[in-house]
Design a protein around this motif. Structure first.
Motif, PDB file in Angstrom:
ATOM      1  N   ARG A 139      43.756  35.457  31.038  1.00  0.00           N
ATOM      2  CA  ARG A 139      43.306  36.750  30.530  1.00  0.00           C
ATOM      3  C   ARG A 139      44.272  37.388  29.532  1.00  0.00           C
ATOM      4  O   ARG A 139      43.900  38.327  28.836  1.00  0.00           O
ATOM      5  CB  ARG A 139      43.017  37.709  31.672  1.00  0.00           C
ATOM      6  N   ARG A 169      41.074  35.332  23.712  1.00  0.00           N
ATOM      7  CA  ARG A 169      39.957  35.712  24.578  1.00  0.00           C
ATOM      8  C   ARG A 169      38.872  36.477  23.831  1.00  0.00           C
ATOM      9  O   ARG A 169      37.702  36.442  24.223  1.00  0.00           O
ATOM     10  CB  ARG A 169      40.458  36.527  25.773  1.00  0.00           C
ATOM     11  N   HIS A 219      38.307  35.109  33.545  1.00  0.00           N
ATOM     12  CA  HIS A 219      39.733  35.081  33.208  1.00  0.00           C
ATOM     13  C   HIS A 219      40.565  35.462  34.430  1.00  0.00           C
ATOM     14  O   HIS A 219      40.276  36.453  35.106  1.00  0.00           O
ATOM     15  CB  HIS A 219      40.052  36.074  32.086  1.00  0.00           C
ATOM     16  N   GLY A 277      41.567  30.200  33.629  1.00  0.00           N
ATOM     17  CA  GLY A 277      40.231  30.777  33.646  1.00  0.00           C
ATOM     18  C   GLY A 277      39.202  29.680  33.649  1.00  0.00           C
ATOM     19  O   GLY A 277      39.506  28.502  33.888  1.00  0.00           O
TER      20      GLY A 277
END
Length: 451
Positions: A285, A290, A328, A333
């Motif tokens: 994360r 992302r 995540h 993830g």
């Protein structure tokens, strides 16, 4: 409807030194986001929403199923249940009656990396919410008698999950991807571990892990930061103090996976529909990619205009539901594609999913898809923050999961900054990774190699 509820008197503020308050954001309609770190490591974050009459309070603890050894699997979730059974000064009925008397809602949830206790009330009843939730978190009894009665409830919850194939396949996929690790095990635990948990196990987990440096209090709605601080100081009392600092941000140093733990997992069951999850390891994360991955996910399987939905549902009519999602965690993830279809259509559905992912990995997305994906994410984010509960939750996750608060406009700007090259690069990496498959349906282990 106002007041502090049945049998509850809001405590007077306690004169404890307050740490420096940071103003994190001010929006154009007068909303303010503020953060204070109190002595001992307790953190308080608030978001003022002038246009509402309610408030949502959350008390977050930075502990979840990822922190559990195998023997104590499910203890964080079990503890979440147990805390509502009563405190040293209030019975479970008194707690429920006090909240019902003001029309409020109180609940909790446990995740892989945190636990949250929350209440939604009229703004005038915020003192009640702070008093009750703080009492739950700090003064739980966790008696052996309560543990035995709640054990049955947790086992029923596991059974309910097992009876719902669409839920069971997600826990099966986590186990298939991450193996017998804390991330691979269900938040609920399993029947064997839950039946084996004793009072000392659960109460010991509470005493060790519910420490002030791991606790974050968040409130959003018609709230005033100074008032919330006073209420928190009064409710936590002498616990606030000392030289303790907040627990360090979880970095995921234990996330050492470089491929799925095994190629496939199966729950063999006579069902009319087969539930599938095909996926791979994703991004942690804190990975700056992302945002590009989110745009990719939206275009590939995030809505009715997505590639998977259009190809498999609209053009061919093979499924009722198909879509992708990103998850995540700290340090790792997953990217997954879910589909539900009749058993005879499974091979074709999997073939089409794999072909579409390979095509995106090789060619990337079109300009129109990137623009549409950005717009979808931005609209969903803003619309999802219309209520006090979502704002409260965003504060807690920002503090515990990211260690910083990003104003909404900053997140929107980062999404706007995603371009085709970034999406293409992320797609090429994610969709070239080794995949694994979780299946709930009328199959045998020998069938999975064929799938």
């Amino acid at each position: 409807m106002s007041g502090t509820g049945v049998g509850v008197t809001a405590p007077a503020p306690v004169p404890v030194p307050v740490g420096q308050t940071q103003l994190l954001d001010v929006d154009e309609v007068g909303g303010r986001v503020e953060r204070t770190e109190l002595p001992g490591g307790l953190r308080v974050l608030t978001e003022t929403m002038p246009g509402v009459l309610s408030a949502t309070l959350g008390i977050w603890v930075g502990v979840g199923s990822r922190d559990e050894p195998a023997r104590l699997a499910g203890s964080s979730h079990f503890l979440e249940h147990l805390l509502f059974k009563g405190t040293r000064t209030r019975s479970a009925l008194e707690i429920a009656t006090a909240m019902d008397a003001v029309g409020g809602e109180m609940n909790a949830f446990t995740a892989k990396e945190h636990t949250c206790y929350y209440a939604n009330v009229l703004a005038s009843d915020l003192p009640l919410a702070v008093t009750l939730l703080a009492d739950l978190v700090t003064e739980a009894r966790n008696t052996a008698e309560d543990l035995e009665s709640e054990r049955t409830v947790v086992l029923e919850e596991i059974a309910m999950r097992d009876d719902e194939p669409g839920d069971a396949v997600h826990d099966l996929f986590a186990e298939t991807l991450f193996g017998d690790t804390p991330l691979g095990r269900s938040v609920l635990g399993d029947v064997a571990t839950v039946e084996g948990l004793g009072r000392d196990d659960v109460d010991g987990w509470y005493r060790r892990r519910y420490a002030l440096p791991s606790v974050v209090v968040t409130a959003a709605g018609r709230v005033d930061h100074r008032q919330v601080l006073d209420l928190v100081l009064a409710a936590f009392g002498e616990r606030v103090g000392g030289e303790g600092r907040p627990a360090p941000l979880r970095r995921g140093d234990d996330a050492v996976h470089d491929r799925p733990a095994r190629p496939h997992g199966l729950i063999s069951r006579r069902t009319e529909q087969t539930h599938l999850l095909l996926g791979t390891l994703g991004l942690g994360r804190l990975d700056e990619r992302r945002y590009a991955a989110a745009v990719l996910d939206a275009a590939v399987g995030g809505g009715m205009s997505s590639r998977l939905f259009q190809e498999i549902r609209e053009r061919r009519g093979l499924v009722y539901s198909v879509g992708s999602s990103l998850t995540h965690y700290a340090g790792t993830g997953s990217f997954t594609v879910y589909a539900g279809c009749s058993p005879k259509r499974v091979p074709e559905v999997l073939r089409l999913v794999r072909a579409e992912l390979a095509r995106v990995a090789a060619e990337g997305l079109t300009t129109a898809e990137v623009v549409r994906g950005r717009g979808q994410l931005k609209g969903a984010m803003v619309l999802g923050l219309e209520d006090t509960g979502s704002r409260m939750s965003r504060l807690g996750k920002s503090e515990l999961s990211f260690g910083e608060y990003l104003p909404v406009r900053e997140v929107l700007a980062r999404l706007d900054g995603v371009d085709e090259d970034q999406v293409t690069a992320v797609a090429a990496e994610l969709f070239s990774r080794e995949t694994c498959l979780a299946v709930v349906g009328p199959y045998r282990e020998s069938d999975l190699d064929r799938l």
